[in-house]
Design a protein around this motif. Structure first.
Motif, PDB file in Angstrom:
ATOM      1  N   CYS A  22       1.016  -1.393  -0.144  1.00 32.83           N
ATOM      2  CA  CYS A  22      -0.232   0.121   0.099  1.00 32.83           C
ATOM      3  C   CYS A  22       0.410   1.142   0.043  1.00 32.83           C
ATOM      4  O   CYS A  22      -0.031   2.124  -0.345  1.00 32.83           O
ATOM      5  CB  CYS A  22      -1.142  -0.291   0.760  1.00 32.83           C
ATOM      6  N   ALA A  23       1.795   0.952   0.436  1.00 35.40           N
ATOM      7  CA  ALA A  23       2.582   2.566   0.649  1.00 35.40           C
ATOM      8  C   ALA A  23       2.853   3.282  -0.573  1.00 35.40           C
ATOM      9  O   ALA A  23       3.385   4.265  -0.799  1.00 35.40           O
ATOM     10  CB  ALA A  23       3.905   1.722   1.409  1.00 35.40           C
ATOM     11  N   LEU A  24       3.464   2.182  -1.495  1.00 33.00           N
ATOM     12  CA  LEU A  24       4.194   2.470  -2.801  1.00 33.00           C
ATOM     13  C   LEU A  24       3.266   3.241  -3.664  1.00 33.00           C
ATOM     14  O   LEU A  24       3.271   4.539  -4.169  1.00 33.00           O
ATOM     15  CB  LEU A  24       4.874   1.007  -3.893  1.00 33.00           C
ATOM     16  N   PRO A  25       1.944   2.801  -4.116  1.00 30.52           N
ATOM     17  CA  PRO A  25       0.643   3.999  -4.688  1.00 30.52           C
ATOM     18  C   PRO A  25       0.384   5.156  -3.705  1.00 30.52           C
ATOM     19  O   PRO A  25       0.389   6.051  -3.863  1.00 30.52           O
ATOM     20  CB  PRO A  25      -0.089   2.969  -4.833  1.00 30.52           C
ATOM     21  N   GLY A  26       0.383   4.501  -2.532  1.00 29.57           N
ATOM     22  CA  GLY A  26      -0.322   5.728  -1.563  1.00 29.57           C
ATOM     23  C   GLY A  26       0.585   6.505  -1.290  1.00 29.57           C
ATOM     24  O   GLY A  26       0.583   7.981  -1.455  1.00 29.57           O
ATOM     25  N   THR A  27       1.875   6.712  -1.796  1.00 29.12           N
ATOM     26  CA  THR A  27       2.813   7.839  -1.579  1.00 29.12           C
ATOM     27  C   THR A  27       2.784   9.201  -2.944  1.00 29.12           C
ATOM     28  O   THR A  27       2.855   9.760  -2.543  1.00 29.12           O
ATOM     29  CB  THR A  27       4.165   7.128  -1.871  1.00 29.12           C
ATOM     30  N   PHE A  28       2.814   8.677  -4.164  1.00 28.86           N
ATOM     31  CA  PHE A  28       2.195   9.292  -4.872  1.00 28.86           C
ATOM     32  C   PHE A  28       0.409   9.504  -5.289  1.00 28.86           C
ATOM     33  O   PHE A  28       0.566  10.779  -5.409  1.00 28.86           O
ATOM     34  CB  PHE A  28       2.010   7.925  -6.436  1.00 28.86           C
ATOM     35  N   LEU A  29      -0.134   9.412  -4.412  1.00 31.32           N
ATOM     36  CA  LEU A  29      -1.475   9.348  -4.703  1.00 31.32           C
ATOM     37  C   LEU A  29      -1.300  11.001  -3.423  1.00 31.32           C
ATOM     38  O   LEU A  29      -1.950  11.921  -3.531  1.00 31.32           O
ATOM     39  CB  LEU A  29      -2.497   8.539  -3.744  1.00 31.32           C
ATOM     40  N   LEU A  30      -0.370  10.531  -2.313  1.00 37.18           N
ATOM     41  CA  LEU A  30      -0.170  11.833  -1.213  1.00 37.18           C
ATOM     42  C   LEU A  30       0.299  12.872  -2.109  1.00 37.18           C
ATOM     43  O   LEU A  30       0.313  14.099  -1.828  1.00 37.18           O
ATOM     44  CB  LEU A  30       0.678  10.774  -0.133  1.00 37.18           C
ATOM     45  N   LEU A  31       1.550  12.523  -3.036  1.00 34.61           N
ATOM     46  CA  LEU A  31       2.260  13.840  -3.174  1.00 34.61           C
ATOM     47  C   LEU A  31       1.447  14.485  -4.568  1.00 34.61           C
ATOM     48  O   LEU A  31       1.438  15.797  -4.962  1.00 34.61           O
ATOM     49  CB  LEU A  31       3.231  12.830  -4.394  1.00 34.61           C
ATOM     50  N   ARG A  32       0.515  13.531  -4.903  1.00 33.60           N
ATOM     51  CA  ARG A  32      -0.197  14.474  -5.901  1.00 33.60           C
ATOM     52  C   ARG A  32      -1.707  14.945  -5.335  1.00 33.60           C
ATOM     53  O   ARG A  32      -2.462  15.354  -6.037  1.00 33.60           O
ATOM     54  CB  ARG A  32      -0.910  13.681  -7.534  1.00 33.60           C
ATOM     55  N   GLY A  33      -1.861  14.808  -4.412  1.00 31.99           N
ATOM     56  CA  GLY A  33      -2.964  15.885  -3.225  1.00 31.99           C
ATOM     57  C   GLY A  33      -4.345  15.186  -3.869  1.00 31.99           C
ATOM     58  O   GLY A  33      -4.994  15.605  -3.512  1.00 31.99           O
ATOM     59  N   MET A  34      -4.117  13.686  -3.668  1.00 28.39           N
ATOM     60  CA  MET A  34      -5.212  12.169  -4.067  1.00 28.39           C
ATOM     61  C   MET A  34      -5.730  11.277  -3.091  1.00 28.39           C
ATOM     62  O   MET A  34      -5.692  10.107  -3.411  1.00 28.39           O
ATOM     63  CB  MET A  34      -4.580  11.992  -5.877  1.00 28.39           C
ATOM     64  N   SER A  35      -4.733  11.662  -2.017  1.00 30.61           N
ATOM     65  CA  SER A  35      -4.791  11.086  -1.253  1.00 30.61           C
ATOM     66  C   SER A  35      -6.388  10.497  -0.280  1.00 30.61           C
ATOM     67  O   SER A  35      -6.739   8.886  -0.304  1.00 30.61           O
ATOM     68  CB  SER A  35      -4.087  10.972   0.531  1.00 30.61           C
ATOM     69  N   MET A  36      -7.064  10.952  -0.951  1.00 28.51           N
ATOM     70  CA  MET A  36      -9.048  10.897  -0.391  1.00 28.51           C
ATOM     71  C   MET A  36      -9.062   9.671  -2.217  1.00 28.51           C
ATOM     72  O   MET A  36     -10.174   9.442  -1.500  1.00 28.51           O
ATOM     73  CB  MET A  36      -9.451  11.901  -0.207  1.00 28.51           C
ATOM     74  N   MET A  37      -8.822  10.626  -2.725  1.00 28.64           N
ATOM     75  CA  MET A  37      -9.151   9.182  -3.826  1.00 28.64           C
ATOM     76  C   MET A  37      -8.356   7.221  -3.522  1.00 28.64           C
ATOM     77  O   MET A  37      -9.693   6.580  -3.622  1.00 28.64           O
ATOM     78  CB  MET A  37      -8.091   9.611  -5.597  1.00 28.64           C
ATOM     79  N   GLY A  38      -7.438   7.190  -2.569  1.00 28.19           N
ATOM     80  CA  GLY A  38      -7.255   6.158  -2.216  1.00 28.19           C
ATOM     81  C   GLY A  38      -8.102   5.406  -1.320  1.00 28.19           C
ATOM     82  O   GLY A  38      -8.729   3.810  -1.627  1.00 28.19           O
ATOM     83  N   ASP A  39      -9.368   6.717  -0.780  1.00 31.97           N
ATOM     84  CA  ASP A  39      -9.862   5.622   0.159  1.00 31.97           C
ATOM     85  C   ASP A  39     -11.455   6.038  -0.694  1.00 31.97           C
ATOM     86  O   ASP A  39     -12.162   4.801  -0.207  1.00 31.97           O
ATOM     87  CB  ASP A  39     -10.332   7.559   1.050  1.00 31.97           C
ATOM     88  N   ALA A  40     -11.424   6.534  -1.574  1.00 30.70           N
ATOM     89  CA  ALA A  40     -12.422   6.066  -2.725  1.00 30.70           C
ATOM     90  C   ALA A  40     -12.407   4.953  -3.306  1.00 30.70           C
ATOM     91  O   ALA A  40     -14.015   4.606  -3.402  1.00 30.70           O
ATOM     92  CB  ALA A  40     -13.198   7.487  -4.227  1.00 30.70           C
ATOM     93  N   ILE A  41     -11.340   5.008  -3.462  1.00 35.27           N
ATOM     94  CA  ILE A  41     -11.085   3.554  -4.576  1.00 35.27           C
ATOM     95  C   ILE A  41     -11.417   2.480  -3.563  1.00 35.27           C
ATOM     96  O   ILE A  41     -12.577   1.379  -3.654  1.00 35.27           O
ATOM     97  CB  ILE A  41     -10.134   3.219  -5.214  1.00 35.27           C
ATOM     98  N   SER A  42     -10.645   2.199  -2.344  1.00 37.85           N
ATOM     99  CA  SER A  42     -11.040   1.689  -1.447  1.00 37.85           C
ATOM    100  C   SER A  42     -12.520   0.929  -1.008  1.00 37.85           C
ATOM    101  O   SER A  42     -12.399   0.062   0.091  1.00 37.85           O
ATOM    102  CB  SER A  42      -9.991   1.775   0.360  1.00 37.85           C
ATOM    103  N   HIS A  43     -12.847   2.182  -0.903  1.00 35.75           N
ATOM    104  CA  HIS A  43     -14.476   1.806  -0.132  1.00 35.75           C
ATOM    105  C   HIS A  43     -14.954   1.679  -1.646  1.00 35.75           C
ATOM    106  O   HIS A  43     -15.841   1.129  -1.467  1.00 35.75           O
ATOM    107  CB  HIS A  43     -15.214   3.080  -0.005  1.00 35.75           C
ATOM    108  N   ALA A  44     -15.249   2.496  -2.960  1.00 33.56           N
ATOM    109  CA  ALA A  44     -15.686   1.881  -4.012  1.00 33.56           C
ATOM    110  C   ALA A  44     -15.752   0.321  -4.957  1.00 33.56           C
ATOM    111  O   ALA A  44     -15.712  -0.159  -5.685  1.00 33.56           O
ATOM    112  CB  ALA A  44     -15.247   2.746  -5.160  1.00 33.56           C
ATOM    113  N   VAL A  45     -14.395  -0.223  -4.115  1.00 30.25           N
ATOM    114  CA  VAL A  45     -14.087  -1.719  -4.847  1.00 30.25           C
ATOM    115  C   VAL A  45     -15.221  -2.647  -4.485  1.00 30.25           C
ATOM    116  O   VAL A  45     -15.483  -3.972  -4.948  1.00 30.25           O
ATOM    117  CB  VAL A  45     -12.849  -2.244  -4.805  1.00 30.25           C
ATOM    118  N   LEU A  46     -15.796  -2.654  -3.423  1.00 31.25           N
ATOM    119  CA  LEU A  46     -17.061  -3.150  -2.512  1.00 31.25           C
ATOM    120  C   LEU A  46     -17.762  -4.148  -4.090  1.00 31.25           C
ATOM    121  O   LEU A  46     -18.327  -5.225  -3.209  1.00 31.25           O
ATOM    122  CB  LEU A  46     -18.069  -2.794  -1.358  1.00 31.25           C
TER     123      LEU A  46
END
Length: 453
Positions: A22-46
């Motif tokens: 998780c840390a590898l894609p999470g780092t680039f999400l953080l740098l792009r200001g898209m950390s909440m996109m990870g939250d959205a995807i983790s919920h949306a995959v359900l």
């Protein structure tokens, strides 16, 4: 808590693999200001996971992966579409998409639970404690490992391969999308690649740490690492190491910490405690980071206040010498506190610094500048009076309004700026109050009562 290497070791290893992945894609999400996109995807995959169960009737990882991948990409595409065409702010667009898909996923999971061996709580909260009990043979029976390990290892290797292969492109796209486009790098493709590996990582980790708690693994270790370093390679390595430490502390704390507070509670969810430990490590970094931590920032602010106060003391002693006036150390401290509006602690620290550096003798009967201290004091007073002259001549401020601004500006003025101020004030020898401006060699005009034309 009893410790069994064959069980507890696998729990920690699985948690570390999940955090590492998780840390590898999470780092680039953080740098792009898209950390909440990870939250959205983790919920949306359900809903994708649930549809995979409903279609296949099994917990086969391939069907889970395909369904979740489609749902994750759908979430990313819909969020971008709502932002662009619906004129919604990024956060609002993600909120609309992931809450709708998350609710749909919960409904489908409840329906699937009756037909497939599936526990909704496992999907939401994870079941890392049970993972070592579900073993499979790998390498043609040479090794027996928990079923989650091969999935996580493959996901980790995929993420590593993508990051290494596309490191330059992902780095430029994360920091400067405009430069990426100018360099021929399609930032949209990099964004889609990041969304794909994020969705795939969520699927690989959801059974271990749960769809909700995977957000902590995507966001907190990279955010913690970002507090500790400003270099991307270091942030990536630290994020992975923090995830591993988080996994160990989370499992250990899940069986030990609850008993410290409530004797009737033997243990709690390991995945939940991993998220708690992630937050704990973040708080430690936030407070103790050597560059961005609260403690060091407070220390830097205190050092700055003490430096400014020490320069004010040197200026005060210089002016006393001009007036041939003698002050005691106590009088200097009181005058400093009144003139600079600072507290007694800061004033004492400033005077202690002056004594330690040997810039002045601060005695109970008199105070005197040393040779080195007089040079520094001359620079402070010269900066102050040049600023007063510049503000009076160039900005047309009244003479009685320039002192306060000059008091602040004198502390950020170097030799080059003093020369420029002198040139722009036509090398005037006195300030608006008729006080002589010391030259760069430390000498002042002996006629302090002269006035400005």
């Amino acid at each position: 808590m009893g410790w069994e290497a064959s069980y507890d070791g696998w729990v920690i290893a699985i948690g570390a693999l999940a955090a590492f992945a998780c840390a590898l894609p999470g780092t680039f999400l953080l740098l792009r200001g898209m950390s909440m996109m990870g939250d959205a995807i983790s919920h949306a995959v359900l809903p994708g996971i649930a549809l995979g169960f409903l279609v296949s009737g099994t917990r086969d990882s391939i069907w889970m992966f395909l369904g979740a991948l489609v749902a994750g990409l759908l979430a990313a595409v819909l969020s971008q579409a709502l932002h662009r065409m619906g004129r919604l702010e990024h956060g609002a667009a993600m909120g609309v998409v992931f809450t709708s898909l998350f609710a749909l996923g919960l409904i489908l999971i409840v329906q699937a639970a009756g037909r497939v061996e599936l526990d909704p709580h496992c999907v939401l909260e994870g079941a890392i404690e049970w993972a070592p009990l579900d073993m499979v043979d790998v390498f043609w029976g040479w090794l027996t490992v928990p079923r989650a390990v091969p999935v996580l290892v493959i996901m980790l290797l995929v993420n590593l391969t993508v990051v290494i292969a596309c490191y330059k492109e992902m780095k430029i796209a994360a920091f400067d999308p405009d430069m990426a486009r100018a360099s021929g790098i399609d930032a949209r493709i990099m964004n889609q690649v990041l969304m794909i590996i994020t969705a795939a990582t969520c699927v690989a980790c959801f059974e271990v740490v749960g769809s909700i708690l995977v957000v902590a693994l995507l966001v907190v270790p990279p955010a913690t690492a970002r507090l500790l370093s400003d270099r991307l390679p270091v942030v990536l390595v630290l994020a992975c190491l923090i995830g591993i430490v988080m996994a160990f502390l989370g499992h250990f704390a899940s069986g030990s910490v609850p008993g410290w507070f409530l004797a009737d509670i033997e243990d709690v969810s390991t995945s939940g405690m991993m998220a708690v430990m992630a937050g704990f490590l973040f708080v430690l970094a936030w407070v103790l980071s050597p560059r961005h931590g609260l403690v060091m920032r407070a220390v830097h602010r205190l050092r700055l206040r003490v430096r400014i106060a020490a320069e004010d003391v040197l200026g005060l002693l210089y002016r006393c010498e001009e007036r041939q006036e003698q002050l005691t150390a106590a009088q200097v401290r009181q005058a400093l506190m009144k003139a600079a509006s600072i507290g007694g602690v800061t004033a004492r620290l400033a005077m202690a610094r002056i004594r330690r550096q040997g810039w002045a003798e601060l005695g109970t009967t008199s105070c005197h500048l040393s040779d080195e201290g007089r040079v520094l004091a001359t620079e402070v007073v010269r900066s102050h009076r040049l600023w007063e002259a510049w503000l009076w001549r160039n900005i047309k401020l009244p003479a009685d309004h320039v002192h306060g601004s000059a008091m602040r500006l004198e502390h950020v003025t170097d030799a080059g700026m003093r020369d420029q101020l002198a040139a722009e004030t036509e090398a005037t020898e006195v300030d608006p109050h008729g006080k002589p401006i010391p030259d760069s060699g430390g000498e002042a005009d002996p006629s302090p009562d002269s006035t400005v034309e």
